[in-house]
Motif scaffolding. Structure first.
Motif, mmCIF file in Angstrom:
data_model
loop_
_atom_site.group_PDB
_atom_site.id
_atom_site.type_symbol
_atom_site.label_atom_id
_atom_site.label_comp_id
_atom_site.label_asym_id
_atom_site.label_seq_id
_atom_site.Cartn_x
_atom_site.Cartn_y
_atom_site.Cartn_z
ATOM 1 N N VAL A 45 0.826 -1.202 0.000
ATOM 2 C CA VAL A 45 0.000 0.000 0.000
ATOM 3 C C VAL A 45 0.866 1.261 0.000
ATOM 4 O O VAL A 45 0.802 2.082 -0.905
ATOM 5 N N GLU A 235 -4.976 4.249 0.627
ATOM 6 C CA GLU A 235 -5.549 3.180 1.440
ATOM 7 C C GLU A 235 -6.929 2.770 0.932
ATOM 8 O O GLU A 235 -7.235 1.583 0.831
ATOM 9 N N MET A 238 -6.555 0.779 -2.356
ATOM 10 C CA MET A 238 -6.151 -0.616 -2.232
ATOM 11 C C MET A 238 -7.145 -1.467 -1.451
ATOM 12 O O MET A 238 -7.258 -2.679 -1.681
ATOM 13 N N TYR A 250 -5.770 -4.286 6.504
ATOM 14 C CA TYR A 250 -6.768 -3.568 5.714
ATOM 15 C C TYR A 250 -7.941 -4.484 5.384
ATOM 16 O O TYR A 250 -7.778 -5.469 4.663
#
Length: 292
Positions: A45, A235, A238, A250
């Motif tokens: 990321v 963020e 992705m 995440y």
């Protein structure tokens, strides 16, 4: 050097205090990347902000006051490219830098103004990342150390079930040959300025690119604000991608579902609203520079 009435003079105590705050913020945001790099650890990321944009952490760390700001007792700035120090020890950006880079300032200002003039187009659902691996071989997978959440067949099925509506050339140019014709627009570099729009995550991320390219003509506070925005946009980018990033903390936004698409649009709208004042400020800086 004779300072004009338009020049803001900062005492040494004022500018060193601002410089210290800048160093602290850079360390907070960039320190983890430097530590990973030293250990040979990649991050699917955050590495993007240092590899794709190719701006080194050490470059971010240097504090710049911006054009027409004079720093008292700043003889150390004589060592930095683009600066001059007068007989009184005041340092400021050399006007020759603006002369050499006026074309870049004009381009960036025009691009930002054109982008701001358009309504935000939402609902692309972050499919550009999916289009970059659609029907591609293993080399098409940009993050080979991270698995595709739905596998290759499942990823292809999502691309085939939803319309591609990418408006950002620098995302579109990485589409696979099978994905590119599916996009609503055939984007080329020469017409980039005609399609940039404020709802695009990558247009928001690129505020960091444009502000950094204008250093030292713009101030580091603005660059870091754009960098923070780019982190947030990356963020979301992705989390909505086809990659399974749960190992990195995440949770996915499953844009293959109606609920996931609704969540993506909600967060996309929030980021567009967050980017708007940054874009306006950077465009204003460009107008101010062109007025000199």
């Amino acid at each position: 050097m004779t300072r004009s009435v338009e020049t803001l003079a900062l005492s040494r105590s004022e500018w060193t205090a601002r410089q210290a705050l800048h160093f602290e913020k850079v360390e907070q945001l960039v320190g983890p990347h430097r530590a990973r790099r030293s250990a040979g650890i990649t991050h699917p990321v955050h590495d993007f902000l240092f590899t794709y944009y190719n701006f080194k952490p050490a470059q971010l760390r240097r504090w710049h006051p911006g054009y027409s700001v004079a720093l008292e007792g700043a003889s150390e700035y004589a060592e930095f490219s683009g600066y001059r120090v007068d007989e009184s020890g005041y340092a400021s950006v050399d006007p020759s830098v603006l002369d050499r880079r006026r074309h870049t300032v004009e381009f960036v200002g025009k691009l930002l103004d054109q982008t701001s003039s358009r309504p935000a187009v939402l609902g692309c659902f972050g499919l550009h990342e999916w289009a970059m691996v659609y029907r591609g071989d293993e080399e098409a997978i940009r993050h080979q150390s991270v698995p595709l959440r739905l596998g290759s067949a499942g990823t292809d099925a999502v691309v085939e079930s939803l319309p591609l509506k990418c408006t950002h050339y620098d995302a579109f140019r990485f589409f696979t040959p099978d994905a590119a014709p599916k996009n609503a627009l055939n984007l080329i570099r020469d017409t980039q300025i005609d399609y940039e729009q404020p709802g695009c995550l990558h247009a928001g991320m690129d505020l960091y690119k444009w502000s950094f390219k204008l250093l030292p003509l713009v101030d580091s506070d603005l660059v870091m604000a754009c960098f923070e925005h780019a982190l947030l946009a990356r963020e979301l980018d992705m989390r909505a991608s086809p990659y399974d990033l749960r190992e990195y903390g995440y949770s996915p936004i499953a844009i293959e579902t109606p609920a996931g698409r609704a969540e993506y649009v909600r967060q996309q709208q929030q980021l567009a609203e967050r980017a708007a004042p940054l874009r306006a400020t950077l465009a204003e800086r460009c107008r101010d520079l062109l007025g000199h």
